[in-house]
Design a protein around this motif. Structure first.
Motif, PDB file in Angstrom:
ATOM      1  N   ARG A  53      31.853  -6.590   9.279  1.00 16.37           N
ATOM      2  CA  ARG A  53      32.049  -7.213  10.585  1.00 16.37           C
ATOM      3  C   ARG A  53      33.012  -8.359  10.520  1.00 16.37           C
ATOM      4  O   ARG A  53      32.877  -9.248   9.708  1.00 16.37           O
ATOM      5  CB  ARG A  53      30.712  -7.794  11.007  1.00 16.37           C
ATOM      6  N   GLY A  90      26.273   0.991   8.819  1.00 18.79           N
ATOM      7  CA  GLY A  90      27.401   0.066   8.914  1.00 18.79           C
ATOM      8  C   GLY A  90      28.307   0.300  10.094  1.00 18.79           C
ATOM      9  O   GLY A  90      28.926  -0.615  10.606  1.00 18.79           O
ATOM     10  N   PRO A 100      29.434   3.652  13.249  1.00 20.12           N
ATOM     11  CA  PRO A 100      29.138   5.013  13.691  1.00 20.12           C
ATOM     12  C   PRO A 100      29.700   6.019  12.673  1.00 20.12           C
ATOM     13  O   PRO A 100      30.780   5.796  12.127  1.00 20.12           O
ATOM     14  CB  PRO A 100      29.896   5.126  15.022  1.00 20.12           C
ATOM     15  N   ASP A 118      20.826   8.337   9.851  1.00 22.02           N
ATOM     16  CA  ASP A 118      21.920   7.484  10.336  1.00 22.02           C
ATOM     17  C   ASP A 118      21.254   6.260  10.948  1.00 22.02           C
ATOM     18  O   ASP A 118      20.715   6.314  12.047  1.00 22.02           O
ATOM     19  CB  ASP A 118      22.734   8.265  11.375  1.00 22.02           C
ATOM     20  N   THR A 119      21.264   5.164  10.187  1.00 19.66           N
ATOM     21  CA  THR A 119      20.453   3.999  10.532  1.00 19.66           C
ATOM     22  C   THR A 119      21.265   2.940  11.259  1.00 19.66           C
ATOM     23  O   THR A 119      22.209   2.398  10.706  1.00 19.66           O
ATOM     24  CB  THR A 119      19.864   3.369   9.256  1.00 19.66           C
ATOM     25  N   GLN A 123      21.532  -4.398  12.405  1.00 20.43           N
ATOM     26  CA  GLN A 123      22.486  -5.506  12.307  1.00 20.43           C
ATOM     27  C   GLN A 123      21.950  -6.609  11.390  1.00 20.43           C
ATOM     28  O   GLN A 123      20.739  -6.677  11.163  1.00 20.43           O
ATOM     29  CB  GLN A 123      22.674  -6.149  13.689  1.00 20.43           C
ATOM     30  N   THR A 124      22.845  -7.487  10.958  1.00 16.97           N
ATOM     31  CA  THR A 124      22.415  -8.660  10.190  1.00 16.97           C
ATOM     32  C   THR A 124      21.285  -9.366  10.942  1.00 16.97           C
ATOM     33  O   THR A 124      20.292  -9.797  10.357  1.00 16.97           O
ATOM     34  CB  THR A 124      23.595  -9.643  10.018  1.00 16.97           C
ATOM     35  N   ASP A 160      26.544  -4.192  21.035  1.00 17.86           N
ATOM     36  CA  ASP A 160      26.998  -2.806  20.919  1.00 17.86           C
ATOM     37  C   ASP A 160      26.880  -2.068  22.254  1.00 17.86           C
ATOM     38  O   ASP A 160      26.008  -2.384  23.071  1.00 17.86           O
ATOM     39  CB  ASP A 160      26.153  -2.040  19.888  1.00 17.86           C
ATOM     40  N   ARG A 189      31.188  -1.804  19.113  1.00 23.08           N
ATOM     41  CA  ARG A 189      31.046  -3.137  19.689  1.00 23.08           C
ATOM     42  C   ARG A 189      31.696  -3.207  21.067  1.00 23.08           C
ATOM     43  O   ARG A 189      32.762  -2.646  21.285  1.00 23.08           O
ATOM     44  CB  ARG A 189      31.699  -4.182  18.786  1.00 23.08           C
TER      45      ARG A 189
HETATM   46  C1  6R9 Z   1      23.495  -3.248   8.957  1.00 13.49           C
HETATM   47  C2  6R9 Z   1      24.835  -3.742   9.352  1.00 13.49           C
HETATM   48  C3  6R9 Z   1      26.210  -4.603  12.573  1.00 13.49           C
HETATM   49  C4  6R9 Z   1      27.077  -3.736  13.455  1.00 13.49           C
HETATM   50  C5  6R9 Z   1      26.330  -3.170  14.618  1.00 13.49           C
HETATM   51  C6  6R9 Z   1      27.120  -1.894  14.900  1.00 13.49           C
HETATM   52  C7  6R9 Z   1      27.520  -1.422  13.515  1.00 13.49           C
HETATM   53  C8  6R9 Z   1      25.717  -0.627  11.923  1.00 13.49           C
HETATM   54  C9  6R9 Z   1      25.509   1.459  12.530  1.00 13.49           C
HETATM   55  C10 6R9 Z   1      26.466   0.842  13.363  1.00 13.49           C
HETATM   56  C11 6R9 Z   1      26.742   2.813  14.541  1.00 13.49           C
HETATM   57  C12 6R9 Z   1      25.213   2.849  12.758  1.00 13.49           C
HETATM   58  N1  6R9 Z   1      26.576  -0.449  12.949  1.00 13.49           N
HETATM   59  N2  6R9 Z   1      25.079   0.525  11.657  1.00 13.49           N
HETATM   60  N3  6R9 Z   1      27.074   1.511  14.366  1.00 13.49           N
HETATM   61  N4  6R9 Z   1      25.855   3.479  13.778  1.00 13.49           N
HETATM   62  N5  6R9 Z   1      24.344   3.539  11.996  1.00 13.49           N
HETATM   63  O1  6R9 Z   1      25.804  -3.029   9.259  1.00 13.49           O
HETATM   64  O2  6R9 Z   1      24.873  -5.039   9.831  1.00 13.49           O
HETATM   65  O3  6R9 Z   1      27.123  -6.002   9.150  1.00 13.49           O
HETATM   66  O4  6R9 Z   1      25.649  -7.093  10.892  1.00 13.49           O
HETATM   67  O5  6R9 Z   1      26.893  -4.974  11.379  1.00 13.49           O
HETATM   68  O6  6R9 Z   1      27.534  -2.620  12.708  1.00 13.49           O
HETATM   69  O7  6R9 Z   1      28.264  -2.205  15.628  1.00 13.49           O
HETATM   70  O8  6R9 Z   1      26.318  -4.074  15.692  1.00 13.49           O
HETATM   71  P1  6R9 Z   1      26.168  -5.842  10.277  1.00 13.49           P
END
Ligand code: 6R9
Length: 649
Positions: free
Chosen positions: A526, A387, A389, A411-412, A415-416, A500, A515
Motif C-alpha cells: 500500500r 494483498g 484482487p 482469497d482472503t 487490511q492492516t 475499498d 481502493r
Molecule cells: C492484508 C493486507 C489492504 C488493502 C485492502 C485492499 C487490498 C488485500 C485483498 C485486497 C482484494 C484481496 N486487498 N487483500 N483486495 N482482494 N484478497 O494486504 O493489508 O497492506 O493494509 O492492504 O489491500 O485494497 O484495502 P494492507
C-alpha cells in the motif's frame, strides 16, 4: 482450456474440514444474532491469565467512539505463542528457516524458540526497555525477527516493525512518531542475492536530529559485513544474549494493552501508526488462521509475506504460533534464483498450506508453466491469496499449476487495520469463484453503501463498509485518535469505512474492486499517492506533481507520476532517472515511479483542485472517453497530456 466460473467444494475436503457449509451457516448466524455469546465462547481459545467476563463494548458513533474486547481479562501474547505449547509440543519444530541461499537451513523447536524469546526479552530489559515502550524492529526475514517481536510482547513493550525496503527517511519518520526507545536491526539483510544495508540505513535515520528518543540499537550479525559502530549506542545481539537469563515470566497484560504499532499508508499525510491491542487481536488472528486455512495439528504452513507487513504479523507469527503450527520462514523471495524456487521449497519442506500474493503468482505465470515441470506439490492441501484482487486468470493458474486442481484456494480480503481476515472462503464450506473473496468470516458484517451512505441491498456495487466491530479491529491511530475517527468513521457515519469498493453478486459473494481513495496497491504493498507526491515536490527542480496508479500486468498497479518542473528546468531523461532515484531515497524502492510524464500543466478545477480522474484515465491509456472536462480551468492541458502519454498499451 476450460474456464469454469464456479469451483464447488470438493466432497472429500468438506468431509474432513473443520467447517462445512452447514456449520458455516449456523456459526455465522449465531455470530451475528448473538455476538456476546459467540465471542464469549471463542474468546476461550487463547489462554488468559485472568479470564474475561466482559465480552465487548463497542460504539461506531463518530462523536462517541469506543472499541473494547474481552476488556477485563489479562493475558500475554508470547505466552500464548510459546509457553502453552511446551508440555505438548516443546520438541515440535516451530520455525523451519530457509536462507536466501537454499544451502542455509535452520530449525527451532517450540522449546528453543521459547528460550530465545525469554533471553531476548531479558536482553531488551537490560537495554532499558520497559512495559509500554516502543521498540522499532528493522530486520531481515530471519527467526530473530519473530524472536524480537515475541520478546517485546513478553515484557509488554510495543513493537513497531518497519519493512526492510524502507529508506532512512521513512525509518526516521516512524521512529519520531512512535518515540522509539530501542531499535533492533541486523548488519545487513540478503534478498535475491543482494545485500541490504540495514544498519547503515538505521545510522542514516538516526542522523536526523528529530529522532531524539532512541537510546540503543541492537544489531544482529547476519552477514558479518562492515558496518559503522557507535560505542555508546550500538550493542551486538549476541553480546546481549550472552549475559541474558533464560527465565522470563511473561508480563500480565490487559486485553486492551497495546501489542504493536504498524505504519501503513493512507490517502493523505504521513503513514499512520495502526495500533493493535492484545486480547481481541490474539483471539481473532488465531481463530482466522485455524478456520480459514483449515489448519490441523502437525501441518507445515508457509506464508511468503515479510514480517514488515500485517500479513507477516498475523499469519506468520501470532496466528500460526498461537495455534502451535510449524511455520516455514524464507529469507529471500520465492522466485529467486529461478521461478522454480517456490515449488522446490514446497517439495523440500513438504508444505501443506501456502499463503502468498497475486503479484507473485502473476510473476511466476509470466515465466511459463515449464518452470514447474519438476514440481511435485503432493504435500499441498490449501492455498491462500492476499494483498490485492486476484484476477481470474492468475487464480486459475494458481489452481491448476501450483494446486494441481486439488487444493482449495482462499482469497482472503483484509487490511492492516482489520488485524485479520474479514472476507474469505472457508476451504470446506465455500464454493469458490475465481476473483471473489466470497463471504464474511464469523462476526463480520460487510455492507455496501452509495456515496451518500445509503445501504445497497441485494446485488450491486458500492463502497465497502463494516457495520459492527470484530475482535481484531485496530483501536486507534497512535498519537492521533482524531485521525482514526476521521479516516474510518466519518465518511459514512456509524460504519467502519474500508477505503475499498466492492460488488456483491446474487449469491451474496463480495468482489473487491480496489481502493476508492488515493491509495494505490503496488505488488500488494500500500502506498498513498500523497506520500509519493510530497517526495517528488521536495526535489528542488519540481514545481508540482500528481501521482496515480495504472494497470500493470505483474504488479497489479504501477506508479504513474505527472511532474511539472520549475521554470527553466529542462525535461531530460537524466532528470527522469534522478527523480526515480530521489523517490527511492525518500521513501524506499517500492515507491519508485514506473513512469514519469513531464507535464507543463495539470488538469485543475477553477478552485485549483487537481482532477485526478482525468490523470487516472490518461495513465491507463483510456483516452477515448474522458468525460466532462468543462469544469477545468484550462481544458487544453488534457490534449497536451494525452499527446505525450507514456502508456500506450
Ligand atoms: C492484508 C493486507 C489492504 C488493502 C485492502 C485492499 C487490498 C488485500 C485483498 C485486497 C482484494 C484481496 N486487498 N487483500 N483486495 N482482494 N484478497 O494486504 O493489508 O497492506 O493494509 O492492504 O489491500 O485494497 O484495502 P494492507
Amino acid at each position: 482450456m476450460s474456464t469454469p466460473s464456479l469451483y464447488p467444494v470438493k466432497p472429500e475436503i468438506a468431509a474432513n474440514a473443520l467447517i462445512n457449509e452447514e456449520q458455516y451457516k449456523k456459526m455465522y448466524q449465531e455470530s451475528i444474532v448473538n455476538p456476546e455469546g459467540f465471542w464469549r465462547e471463542h474468546g476461550q481459545r487463547i489462554d488468559w491469565i485472568k479470564p474475561f467476563s466482559k465480552v465487548r463494548k463497542v460504539s461506531f458513533d463518530d462523536h462517541n467512539l469506543y472499541i473494547k474486547w474481552f476488556y477485563d481479562g489479562t493475558l500475554n501474547a508470547s505466552q500464548n505463542c510459546l509457553d502453552r505449547h511446551l508440555a505438548e509440543r516443546g520438541d515440535q519444530t516451530a520455525i523451519i528457516w530457509e536462507g536466501d541461499d537454499a544451502a542455509d537451513q535452520r530449525t527451532l523447536t517450540y522449546a528453543e524458540l521459547h528460550q530465545e524469546v525469554c533471553k531476548f526479552a531479558n536482553a531488551l530489559r537490560g537495554q532499558g526497555v520497559r512495559r509500554g515502550d516502543v521498540v522499532t524492529i528493522y530486520m531481515p526475514m530471519v527467526p530473530e525477527a519473530a524472536v524480537a517481536m515475541l520478546a517485546c510482547a513478553r515484557i509488554g513493550a510495543i513493537h513497531s516493525v518497519i519493512f526492510g525496503g524502507f529508506s532512512p527517511d521513512s525509518i526516521a519518520a516512524r521512529c519520531i512518531d512512535g518515540r522509539a526507545k530501542v531499535i533492533v536491526t541486523a548488519d545487513e539483510g540478503i534478498r535475491a542475492g543482494r545485500k541490504i544495508p540495514l544498519k547503515a540505513n538505521i545510522d542514516e535515520a538516526l542522523k536526523n536530529p528529530d529522532v531524539n528518543t532512541v537510546e540503543k540499537v541492537i544489531v544482529l550479525q547476519r552477514t558479518g559485513g562492515d558496518i559503522h559502530w557507535e560505542d555508546n549506542r550500538d550493542v551486538w545481539w549476541h553480546d546481549t544474549m550472552k549475559v541474558a537469563s533464560e527465565h522470563c515470566v511473561a508480563a500480565e497484560m490487559k486485553a486492551e494493552d497495546p501489542l504493536f504499532l504498524l505504519y501503513t499508508s493512507g490517502s493523505t499525510g504521513n503513514p499512520k501508526g495502526v495500533l493493535h491491542t492484545t486480547g481481541g487481536y490474539m483471539v481473532y488472528a488465531s481463530m482466522t488462521h485455524e478456520y480459514v486455512f483449515d489448519y490441523k495439528p502437525g501441518e507445515i504452513y508457509w506464508c511468503t509475506a515479510d514480517v514488515g507487513w500485517i500479513t507477516g504479523h498475523s499469519y506468520m507469527v501470532y496466528g500460526p504460533l498461537a495455534n502451535g503450527a510449524t511455520i516455514l520462514m524464507h529469507e529471500g523471495v520465492p522466485n529467486y534464483p529461478s521461478p522454480a524456487r517456490l515449488g522446490e521449497m514446497v517439495d523440500r519442506h513438504k508444505v501443506n498450506i501456502l499463503y502468498t500474493a497475486p503479484t507473485l503468482i502473476r510473476a511466476l505465470m509470466a515465466e511459463g508453466e515449464e518452470q514447474f515441470d519438476g514440481f511435485d506439490g503432493s504435500s499441498l492441501r490449501i492455498m491462500g491469496s492476499v494483498g490485492e484482487p486476484i484476477n481470474p486468470e492468475a487464480w486459475r493458474w494458481y489452481n491448476d499449476v501450483i494446486g494441481k486442481d486439488t487444493c482449495p484456494i482462499v482469497d482472503t480480503w483484509w487490511q492492516t487495520e482489520t488485524g485479520g481476515i474479514l472476507i474469505t472462503p472457508l476451504p470446506g464450506a465455500t464454493d469458490a469463484k475465481p476473483g471473489s473473496a466470497t463471504r464474511p468470516f464469523f462476526g463480520v458484517q460487510p455492507a455496501l453503501v452509495d456515496n451518500l451512505g445509503n445501504l445497497i441491498e441485494g446485488a450491486g456495487e458500492g463502497n465497502l463498509v463494516i457495520l459492527d466491530s470484530w475482535p481484531g479491529q485496530m483501536r486507534t491511530v497512535f498519537n492521533d485518535h482524531d485521525r482514526f475517527v476521521l479516516t474510518y468513521f466519518k465518511t459514512f457515519r456509524g460504519m467502519y469505512f474500508t477505503g475499498d469498493g466492492a460488488k456483491r453478486d446474487e449469491d451474496g459473494y463480495y468482489w473487491i474492486t480496489g481502493r476508492v481513495d488515493d491509495v494505490i496497491n503496488v505488488s500488494g504493498h500500500r502506498l498513498g499517492t500523497a506520500e509519493i507526491e510530497s517526495a517528488l515536490v521536495a526535489h528542488h527542480d519540481v514545481a508540482e506533481a500528481a501521482v496515480v496508479g495504472y494497470p500493470h500486468d505483474i504488479k497489479g498497479q504501477g506508479i504513474y507520476a505527472y511532474v511539472t518542473l520549475n521554470h527553466g528546468i529542462e525535461e531530460t531523461e537524466e532528470l527522469r532517472q534522478e527523480m526515480r532515484q530521489w523517490v527511492r531515497k525518500e521513501i524506499g524502492a517500492l515507491a519508485t515511479p514506473d513512469l514519469i510524464q513531464w507535464a507543463s500543466g495539470l488538469p485543475k478545477t477553477r478552485s485549483g483542485k487537481i482532477m485526478r480522474r482525468f490523470l487516472r484515465k490518461i495513465a491507463a491509456n483510456e483516452v477515448t472517453n474522458l468525460g466532462d472536462a468543462t469544469t477545468l480551468a484550462d481544458p487544453s492541458v488534457i490534449d497536451v497530456l494525452i499527446e505525450s502519454r507514456l502508456n500506450k498499451s
